[in-house]
Structure formats: C-alpha cells, structure tokens
Design a protein around this motif. Structure first.
Motif, PDB file in Angstrom:
ATOM      1  N   LYS A 252       0.809  -1.215   0.000  1.00  0.00           N
ATOM      2  CA  LYS A 252       0.000   0.000   0.000  1.00  0.00           C
ATOM      3  C   LYS A 252       0.848   1.273   0.000  1.00  0.00           C
ATOM      4  O   LYS A 252       0.391   2.319  -0.441  1.00  0.00           O
TER       5      LYS A 252
ATOM      6  N   SER B 142      -3.203  -2.484  -4.926  1.00  0.00           N
ATOM      7  CA  SER B 142      -1.883  -2.787  -4.373  1.00  0.00           C
ATOM      8  C   SER B 142      -0.821  -2.401  -5.393  1.00  0.00           C
ATOM      9  O   SER B 142      -1.059  -2.447  -6.608  1.00  0.00           O
TER      10      SER B 142
ATOM     11  N   ARG C 102       0.686  -5.569   3.465  1.00  0.00           N
ATOM     12  CA  ARG C 102       0.467  -4.819   4.698  1.00  0.00           C
ATOM     13  C   ARG C 102      -0.439  -5.600   5.653  1.00  0.00           C
ATOM     14  O   ARG C 102      -1.561  -5.973   5.290  1.00  0.00           O
TER      15      ARG C 102
ATOM     16  N   PRO D  69      -5.878   3.015   2.021  1.00  0.00           N
ATOM     17  CA  PRO D  69      -5.908   1.868   2.945  1.00  0.00           C
ATOM     18  C   PRO D  69      -7.267   1.177   2.888  1.00  0.00           C
ATOM     19  O   PRO D  69      -8.296   1.794   2.624  1.00  0.00           O
TER      20      PRO D  69
END
Length: 457
Positions: free
Chosen positions: A117, A186, A233, A181
C-alpha cells in the motif's frame, strides 16, 4: 573451508585496500546472502562470493571507469545518518543502487521501503546538485508504472511543493506514495519510474518566505526496478459499530507496517447525517498515556466514505500492546443540507442551510458569492465548501479561495469566481462549521496491536 577459499580471502585482506565507497558492502552482502538463502531464492558458494569481491576490489583500484561506477553502490551508514533512518527497518530496505544520467547530472535511486500500500523511494543526487537556503528541487512529470501491465500509479505519490535545502540531507531526499488503505488496490513489485527535475533558485522575499529569481533544469531521469522486500500490509480487523447520536460509525481495522499505522473507519451509507468529525483521543490502554490527542481523520474514499487516523505507536508501553479509542463528541451534517445549488439568474440558493446564510451575490464580469457563517466551535474549521463545484451541465471546476472576515461569533466569507456564471452551480458543504455535540457518556473501544511499528523517515 577449503585451502583455495582460504588463499582468496588472504589475498583480499593482505593485498587490497578497500575503497571508502565500499564501506560495509561485504558485511551487507553476506547479511543479504544469509537472508536470501533462508528464503531459498538463490544459492551461491562462498568461493564465488570471494571471487566477486576480489574482482570488485582489484578493479576499483586499477580501472578508472569501474571505480567511477562503484559510486553507484549505496553506502548504508551514510544513508542511515543522512535520513535519521530507524535501524530496525534496515533489513526491510530494498538496496537498489540504480543510476540515471542527464547531461552533467546524475540521480541515484539507492533504496526503497515498501509494503503493498505504501512505497518510499530514497534518492541521492550527484554532488554537483546543490541547494542554497532559498532554493528548491522540484520534481515534475512524475510517473510510476507497472513494468508488466503499464498501469500508472504516479497519481498516488505526494510531491508537495518541492524539496527544500532543509530536507535535502547530504544529497538524499525521498518521495512517498500511498494507495487508499482498506482498498483492493496494491502496488506491483516491478516498477518503472520517470520524472524531470528542476532547481528553483530563490531569495528572501518581503511578503513571503522566498521568491523565485531563476530556474535550472536538471533533465529527465528514469529507472526500472524490482522490489524484493515488498510485503503485504498486515491488517487487523476490528469491525465494531458505534452509535453516534443515531448514526453508525464502523471501526473497521488497524493497518500496520514500517511505513505507517492507520486506524480505519467507515460510515454506514444509510445514516441520516454525515459524520463530519469525531472528537476524543487514543490512549495506551495499559498506562493511560495519550498516543493521539485528536481524532481528525483523512478521507480516503469519496464514493464510499472511508476515513483513517494516522497513529504513532512509538510510545506504546509494550509490544504487543493495546490501544483504547475514546470518543466523546461528534459533528454531524444533515445529508439533506450537504449539497446546495445557486441559481445566478434568480440570485438564490435552493434550500436553507443550518449555520450558513447567503448575504451577497452579484454577477457580471465576475461572480461574487458572500455568506454569513455561525461558528460555535472553531476547532477544526477549514472553510464551508469543498474544493470543487459542479455546473448544471455536469462540468466540475475548482472552487476559488475564500476571503474571511471575523465578526465575533460570525464570519463573513466571500468567493470571487473569475467569470460571469450563467449556469447553476452546486456546492458541497464541508460541515466543519457545525456545532460539536457532546456524548452523554464517552465511547471506549479497546484495540489490540499485535506488533509495534514506528514509521520510517
């Protein structure tokens, strides 16, 4: 170890002088070698390693062209010092050592720190690129793309105004990109980067910090790279729904990595009101120490409202640890009042607005709109309208900057449009002028933090 390998190492130690630019390279090579071997990605003998080192050391001292190329190898201790880098994340760095040249100027893409991210690229410039006190290094036409699919990601990188002399440390500077987020987006592992750079030469101004007196184009630079150390992440789901005066706010998840820690929220789409902001704090649940003293959040998605609060967990008392989210107030805006339409021909707005009154309107060569605003809680006030407006024909344009005049509990705010607006325009309210509503009892939510992270510089 066999006698042949012994003799090679003795040759290195006894007969070769190590160039200063290679300080720490052997140690870092073996460190990465051990790491890669554990991952079973590559296998290489220590004899080949020694031969490689001999070739590098001997040639660096005998061949001018090779010695010049040695400067492309990043020196970790210099980087750590220049960027005040946090050594716990040293092993997460991708050590790239890539060079791009444009005439007399060079840019080195030395390191990258990434998860899927976030990415932070660390660049080093050649020594002939220097900034004086009022100079700035401006990055332009910045492009990041997937080497395989050519999909572009440059729009997710924040360039700011420019790199100033204050954050141009020993010729190092960094650029960071962030995908929303909680989304399915990605970053790819294999990337191309292209940009141009220019130095804005400046001097002290009378009414501003500096003024530009000239510019110096450095040229265009490009890199192709693969991020070997990119990780997915970690996301710790929470999914707790809170009732804020009849409106539901979902505490979605906590996303953590070496680049950032973000607490994610999401509004229920069926809420009667839009949750403008929440008030409260984030505590260390064990000690009661304040980790964050406000809950101002950043919007990550306009279509499906999702918000994030950035946290600095370096002060957590334990690892793993626990946070406590405390909410004691909220600002709400009735969705029926969120959008208003102004009709120039009639000089009216289509509905009444809580805390806002249209007071001035004129059209002609330019268009002027003036409003009287009641602000009961000035904390967090950032204007009454969003940065874009929409015309009746569906065209979106940038909202002009507002002019503010304080009148006690009121403010007069005027907007001058550099055109004669004949079409209707629709404005979206921020709601930051709405009153803060205190909750009868604060809401307290415990949040587990499985591992402590402190964002790297």
């Amino acid at each position: 170890m066999n006698p042949y390998e012994d003799s090679l190492k003795n040759l290195i130690e006894e007969n070769i002088t190590e160039p200063s630019a290679l300080s720490g390279v052997e140690e870092r090579f073996e460190k990465r070698f051990r790491k890669e071997r554990r991952k079973k990605r590559i296998k290489i003998s220590s004899a080949v390693t020694s031969l490689l080192l001999i070739f590098m050391f001997i040639t660096a001292n005998t061949d001018t062209a090779w010695a010049e190329n040695i400067r492309k190898i990043p020196v970790l201790k210099d980087f750590l010092s220049a960027m005040s880098f946090l050594t716990p994340y040293e092993d997460d760095l991708d050590e790239l050592g890539l060079l791009s040249e444009s005439g007399d100027y060079q840019m080195y893409l030395q390191y990258a720190l990434s998860d899927d991210k976030n990415i932070r690229f660390y660049f080093e410039t050649s020594e002939n690129i220097n900034l004086d006190d009022y100079d700035r290094l401006k990055i332009e036409h910045f492009k990041v793309y997937d080497l395989k699919t050519k999909e572009e990601y440059g729009q997710y990188f924040y360039l700011g105004e420019a790199v100033t002399s204050g954050n141009f440390n020993d010729h190092y500077f960094s650029l960071m990109g962030m995908l929303p987020p909680g989304s399915d987006l990605s970053f790819p592992e294999e990337l191309g980067i292209e940009f141009s750079a220019v130095i804005l030469r400046g001097e002290a101004g009378t009414k501003e910090y500096y003024k530009v007196i000239g510019s110096e184009a450095l040229g265009e630079f490009s890199f192709e790279l693969k991020l070997e150390n990119m990780i997915e992440r970690p996301r710790n789901d929470i999914n707790v729904s809170l009732d804020l005066l009849g409106n539901n706010l979902i505490v979605k998840s906590l996303e953590t990595s070496s680049l950032s820690t973000i607490l994610l929220f999401e509004e229920e789409p069926d809420n009667k009101d839009r949750i403008v902001s929440i008030r409260g704090k984030v505590l260390d649940a064990e000690t009661g120490k304040v980790i964050r003293d406000n809950l101002d959040y950043q919007v990550f998605s306009k279509a499906h409202p999702q918000y994030g609060i950035f946290l600095d967990l370096s002060r957590l008392s334990s690892q793993p640890g626990r946070l406590e989210l405390v909410i004691d107030g909220v600002k709400l805006l009735d969705k029926e009042e969120e959008y208003i339409t102004f009709t120039p021909a009639e000089k009216t707005v289509d509905k009444s607005m809580t805390n806002i009154e249209l007071t001035t309107y004129s059209t002609g060569y330019k268009t002027l709109l003036g409003f009287k605003v009641t602000i009961e809680d000035p904390e967090g006030f950032d204007g009454i309208f969003h940065y874009e407006y929409e015309t009746g024909s569906g065209e979106k344009k940038r909202m002009p900057m507002g002019s503010f005049q304080n009148l006690g509990e009121y403010r007069n705010i005027s907007y001058i449009f550099e055109e004669d607006i004949n079409d209707t325009i629709t404005l979206r309210r921020t709601g930051s002028e709405m009153p803060l509503q205190k909750l009868e009892q604060p809401i307290r939510i415990p949040i587990d933090v499985p591992e402590e992270f402190e964002p790297a510089p």
